[in-house]
Design a protein around this motif. Structure first.
Motif, PDB file in Angstrom:
ATOM      1  N   LYS A 226       0.853  -0.951  -0.020  1.00  0.00           N
ATOM      2  CA  LYS A 226      -0.009  -0.256  -0.047  1.00  0.00           C
ATOM      3  C   LYS A 226       0.889   1.226  -0.091  1.00  0.00           C
ATOM      4  CE  LYS A 226      -3.490   0.136   2.443  1.00  0.00           C
ATOM      5  NZ  LYS A 226      -5.134   0.746   0.993  1.00  0.00           N
ATOM      6  N   PHE A 227       1.871   0.954   0.947  1.00  0.00           N
ATOM      7  CA  PHE A 227       3.610   1.926   0.822  1.00  0.00           C
ATOM      8  C   PHE A 227       3.476   2.793  -0.666  1.00  0.00           C
ATOM      9  CE2 PHE A 227       6.823   4.393   1.149  1.00  0.00           C
ATOM     10  CZ  PHE A 227       7.104   5.218   2.532  1.00  0.00           C
ATOM     11  N   MET A 228       3.578   1.863  -1.113  1.00  0.00           N
ATOM     12  CA  MET A 228       4.086   1.724  -2.694  1.00  0.00           C
ATOM     13  C   MET A 228       3.983   2.066  -3.895  1.00  0.00           C
ATOM     14  SD  MET A 228       7.411  -1.134  -1.781  1.00  0.00           S
ATOM     15  CE  MET A 228       8.578  -1.080  -3.326  1.00  0.00           C
ATOM     16  N   THR A 229       2.543   1.581  -3.450  1.00  0.00           N
ATOM     17  CA  THR A 229       1.715   1.785  -4.781  1.00  0.00           C
ATOM     18  C   THR A 229       0.301   2.736  -4.925  1.00  0.00           C
ATOM     19  OG1 THR A 229       0.156  -0.116  -4.195  1.00  0.00           O
ATOM     20  CG2 THR A 229       2.437  -0.781  -5.303  1.00  0.00           C
ATOM     21  N   GLN A 230      -0.463   2.865  -4.316  1.00  0.00           N
ATOM     22  CA  GLN A 230      -1.280   4.233  -3.501  1.00  0.00           C
ATOM     23  C   GLN A 230      -0.695   5.492  -3.755  1.00  0.00           C
ATOM     24  OE1 GLN A 230      -4.304   2.325  -0.577  1.00  0.00           O
ATOM     25  NE2 GLN A 230      -5.759   3.772  -1.150  1.00  0.00           N
ATOM     26  N   ILE A 235       1.247  13.262   0.702  1.00  0.00           N
ATOM     27  CA  ILE A 235       1.249  13.057   2.347  1.00  0.00           C
ATOM     28  C   ILE A 235       3.272  13.645   2.937  1.00  0.00           C
ATOM     29  CG2 ILE A 235      -0.153  10.917   2.041  1.00  0.00           C
ATOM     30  CD1 ILE A 235       2.980   9.138   2.766  1.00  0.00           C
ATOM     31  N   HIS A 236       2.675  13.715   4.251  1.00  0.00           N
ATOM     32  CA  HIS A 236       3.857  14.378   5.361  1.00  0.00           C
ATOM     33  C   HIS A 236       4.950  13.463   4.846  1.00  0.00           C
ATOM     34  CE1 HIS A 236       6.633  15.351   8.025  1.00  0.00           C
ATOM     35  NE2 HIS A 236       6.502  15.815   8.324  1.00  0.00           N
ATOM     36  N   GLY A 237       4.728  12.166   5.403  1.00  0.00           N
ATOM     37  CA  GLY A 237       5.649  11.112   5.657  1.00  0.00           C
ATOM     38  C   GLY A 237       6.683  10.709   6.335  1.00  0.00           C
ATOM     39  N   ASP A 255       9.106  19.473   9.061  1.00  0.00           N
ATOM     40  CA  ASP A 255      10.113  18.508   8.360  1.00  0.00           C
ATOM     41  C   ASP A 255       9.617  17.548   6.881  1.00  0.00           C
ATOM     42  OD1 ASP A 255      12.550  19.593   9.461  1.00  0.00           O
ATOM     43  OD2 ASP A 255      12.586  17.474  11.202  1.00  0.00           O
ATOM     44  N   PRO A 256       8.616  18.249   5.915  1.00  0.00           N
ATOM     45  CA  PRO A 256       8.009  17.261   5.109  1.00  0.00           C
ATOM     46  C   PRO A 256       9.391  16.758   4.723  1.00  0.00           C
ATOM     47  CG  PRO A 256       7.444  19.448   4.690  1.00  0.00           C
ATOM     48  CD  PRO A 256       8.144  19.227   5.928  1.00  0.00           C
ATOM     49  N   GLU A 257      10.398  16.659   4.093  1.00  0.00           N
ATOM     50  CA  GLU A 257      10.823  16.168   3.881  1.00  0.00           C
ATOM     51  C   GLU A 257      11.025  14.178   2.778  1.00  0.00           C
ATOM     52  OE1 GLU A 257      15.553  15.921   5.057  1.00  0.00           O
ATOM     53  OE2 GLU A 257      13.802  15.527   7.074  1.00  0.00           O
ATOM     54  N   PHE A 258      10.183  14.033   3.704  1.00  0.00           N
ATOM     55  CA  PHE A 258       9.990  12.492   3.129  1.00  0.00           C
ATOM     56  C   PHE A 258       8.237  12.975   2.203  1.00  0.00           C
ATOM     57  CE2 PHE A 258      12.681  11.120   6.193  1.00  0.00           C
ATOM     58  CZ  PHE A 258      13.180  10.064   5.596  1.00  0.00           C
ATOM     59  N   ALA A 259       8.198  13.848   1.620  1.00  0.00           N
ATOM     60  CA  ALA A 259       6.676  13.808   1.496  1.00  0.00           C
ATOM     61  C   ALA A 259       6.494  13.555  -0.261  1.00  0.00           C
ATOM     62  CB  ALA A 259       6.665  15.816   1.041  1.00  0.00           C
ATOM     63  N   PHE A 260       5.750  12.280  -0.297  1.00  0.00           N
ATOM     64  CA  PHE A 260       5.328  12.221  -1.724  1.00  0.00           C
ATOM     65  C   PHE A 260       3.877  11.649  -1.372  1.00  0.00           C
ATOM     66  CE2 PHE A 260       5.066   7.229  -1.389  1.00  0.00           C
ATOM     67  CZ  PHE A 260       5.011   7.188   0.049  1.00  0.00           C
ATOM     68  N   TYR A 261       3.251  11.383  -2.945  1.00  0.00           N
ATOM     69  CA  TYR A 261       1.757  10.853  -2.993  1.00  0.00           C
ATOM     70  C   TYR A 261       2.540   9.427  -2.830  1.00  0.00           C
ATOM     71  CZ  TYR A 261       0.005  15.048  -4.463  1.00  0.00           C
ATOM     72  OH  TYR A 261      -0.886  15.887  -4.928  1.00  0.00           O
ATOM     73  N   GLY A 262       1.721   9.150  -1.211  1.00  0.00           N
ATOM     74  CA  GLY A 262       0.815   7.944  -0.642  1.00  0.00           C
ATOM     75  C   GLY A 262       0.116   7.764   0.107  1.00  0.00           C
ATOM     76  N   PRO A 263      -0.647   6.548   0.881  1.00  0.00           N
ATOM     77  CA  PRO A 263      -1.500   6.565   1.136  1.00  0.00           C
ATOM     78  C   PRO A 263      -2.179   7.204   2.595  1.00  0.00           C
ATOM     79  CG  PRO A 263       0.467   4.918   1.865  1.00  0.00           C
ATOM     80  CD  PRO A 263       0.701   5.678   0.691  1.00  0.00           C
ATOM     81  N   GLN A 340      -8.476   2.305   8.916  1.00  0.00           N
ATOM     82  CA  GLN A 340      -7.770   0.832   8.673  1.00  0.00           C
ATOM     83  C   GLN A 340      -6.676   1.205   8.578  1.00  0.00           C
ATOM     84  OE1 GLN A 340     -10.756  -1.532   6.350  1.00  0.00           O
ATOM     85  NE2 GLN A 340     -12.241  -1.530   8.719  1.00  0.00           N
ATOM     86  N   ASP A 341      -6.574   2.220   7.958  1.00  0.00           N
ATOM     87  CA  ASP A 341      -5.220   1.647   7.232  1.00  0.00           C
ATOM     88  C   ASP A 341      -4.138   2.638   8.150  1.00  0.00           C
ATOM     89  OD1 ASP A 341      -6.041   1.228   4.332  1.00  0.00           O
ATOM     90  OD2 ASP A 341      -5.543   2.759   3.498  1.00  0.00           O
ATOM     91  N   SER A 342      -5.250   3.702   9.007  1.00  0.00           N
ATOM     92  CA  SER A 342      -4.106   4.847   9.800  1.00  0.00           C
ATOM     93  C   SER A 342      -3.776   3.525  11.094  1.00  0.00           C
ATOM     94  CB  SER A 342      -4.969   4.914   9.782  1.00  0.00           C
ATOM     95  OG  SER A 342      -5.526   6.067   8.727  1.00  0.00           O
TER      96      SER A 342
END
Ligand code: SR1
Ligand code: MG
Length: 414
Positions: A226-230, A235-237, A255-263, A340-342
């Motif tokens: 889910k993390f890799m594909t959704q 997200i802040h990440g 600190d949102p340096e891990f940001a990307f489009y994720g779940p 449920q993902d959370s």
């Protein structure tokens, strides 16, 4: 290894930072030309240099400079890391600032040659994790972070963005190397032998049992997928309580340096999971039964309230923009999946903080080895319960009840 460094890049030091600050016209609103400045390097995170700079004549005139190094600070230059993370952070802060300015630090500028962000120094705030360790309650945190999560996640999702913008934004925030850190450190390494794991030996029987638990590893693998594909939202990440600066009236997500489009659940879960790490730590950190109960009640109420605010504010965005008039049943199903993902993703983040390379002070900072094992064991049991039973969670109260039913396995019986 990654892109070549800019020829103008040079890591700052406390000796060079003042000259750099005075060379930047964007900072003339803070500092007078050439006035004496003080600086200290305060980066206690795993990745970067962070300088606090202030005017000698008036410490309230102050900023923070955050500069990316081309390697992971925690490990050294044997672990190279792209400096592009500074661009990602600057651009994520820009979006967060537009969507939720009251909970985002002000950015003065981003220097693309120095991989450096100049921003507001939150000098009247503390790192939330440190406050929680001391048993300090933050009564407005749930409302603030619930709003931040709802607005940043809803407005960057397909519910709001048009089809083309969304795809272009996904591309702009591709963040492969930092995502790989998460994939490895959160979803892979805690569940197998690796020299990078750092759990304390008292917890070894429980960790080995987790690593041998096939059913658990299947569920964690689903979370990793889910993390890799959704690509659900920007997200802040890395929204743990060390990425929150707080006081009794204000809250900032940094600190949102891990940001990307994720779940979305990865961010909501990060907050919940870190509050639960605090919950586990106070099993031993707060010895007085009444005080312990009161603080834990505060943590549980915070989790309930943050979810309620998140849901309510998310619904507002949905009502406001709903471009294709989605059926109510779909909205309910959507929110249930985020809940449920959370639970599942947040629990994976708990596990890694006990077992993996980068721990948290809440647990690893407990001095007595037996007390530390009790708190760690409780955190692992809560996390395992949430991962394995997340599909039985239908309301936030279910999550809280599931947590409250967990106990530490340490000291081992028999
Ligand atoms: C090796 S970097 C370790 C951790 O620090 C960051 O804050 C992230 O949580 C990352 O996983
Ligand atoms: Mg960080």
């Amino acid at each position: 290894m990654f892109t070549d460094l800019s020829p103008k890049y040079r890591p700052l030091s406390t000796d060079t930072v003042a000259a750099y600050v005075h060379s930047r016209p964007e900072l003339r609103e803070v500092f007078h030309d050439g006035e004496p400045l003080e600086a200290v390097e305060v980066g206690d995170g795993n990745l970067n240099y962070v300088f606090k700079v202030w005017a000698q004549a008036d410490p309230e005139r102050t900023i923070v400079l955050k500069q990316a190094l081309p390697y992971l600070r925690l490990v050294g230059d044997s672990w190279p890391l792209p400096t592009d993370r500074a661009r990602i952070e600057a651009q994520a802060l820009e979006i967060e600032s537009r969507l939720c300015p009251q909970h985002t630090p002000r950015v003065y500028f981003y220097d693309a040659d120095m991989y450096l962000i100049a921003m507001q120094n939150l000098n009247h705030h503390v790192i939330m994790r440190k406050g929680l360790i001391q048993g300090i309650q933050y009564p407005l945190f749930a409302d603030h972070i619930g709003l931040f999560l709802a607005r940043t996640l809803a407005y960057t999702s397909d519910l709001v963005l048009d089809y083309r913008t969304k795809k272009l934004e996904v591309a702009r925030f591709i963040n492969p190397e930092l995502c790989k850190i998460t994939e490895d450190l959160i979803f892979t390494e805690p569940y197998r032998y690796t020299e990078r794991n750092r759990f304390h030996k008292e917890l070894e029987p429980q960790v080995l049992a987790l690593q041998a638990n096939e059913a658990l590893r299947v569920e964690v693998a689903k979370m990793k997928e889910k993390f890799m594909t959704q690509a659900q939202a920007l997200i802040h990440g890395d929204l743990h309580t060390g990425s929150v600066m707080i006081n009794q009236t204000e809250t900032y997500a940094i600190d949102p340096e891990f940001a990307f489009y994720g779940p979305m659940g990865f961010d909501v879960g990060a907050v919940i999971g870190n509050l639960l790490l605090s919950y586990a730590s106070h099993e031993v950190r707060t010895k007085d039964a009444g005080k312990q109960q009161a603080f834990r009640q505060y943590l549980m109420n915070t989790i309930i309230r943050l979810w309620q605010v998140f849901e309510q504010e998310f619904q507002k965005v949905w009502d406001e923009v709903d471009p294709i008039n989605m059926p109510k049943g779909y909205q309910q199903d959507y929110m249930l999946r985020v809940l449920q993902d959370s639970a599942g993703l947040g629990a994976c983040k708990m596990m890694r903080r006990v077992i993996g390379l980068a721990g948290v002070e809440d647990i690893r900072g407990i001095e007595d080895v037996h007390e530390r094992a009790i708190a760690g064991s409780l955190a692992l049991n809560i996390a395992q319960t949430l991962i394995m039973n997340r599909h039985d969670i239908h309301t936030i109260a279910d999550l809280v009840q599931m947590t409250a039913s967990c106990r530490p396995s340490y000291p081992w019986q028999g």
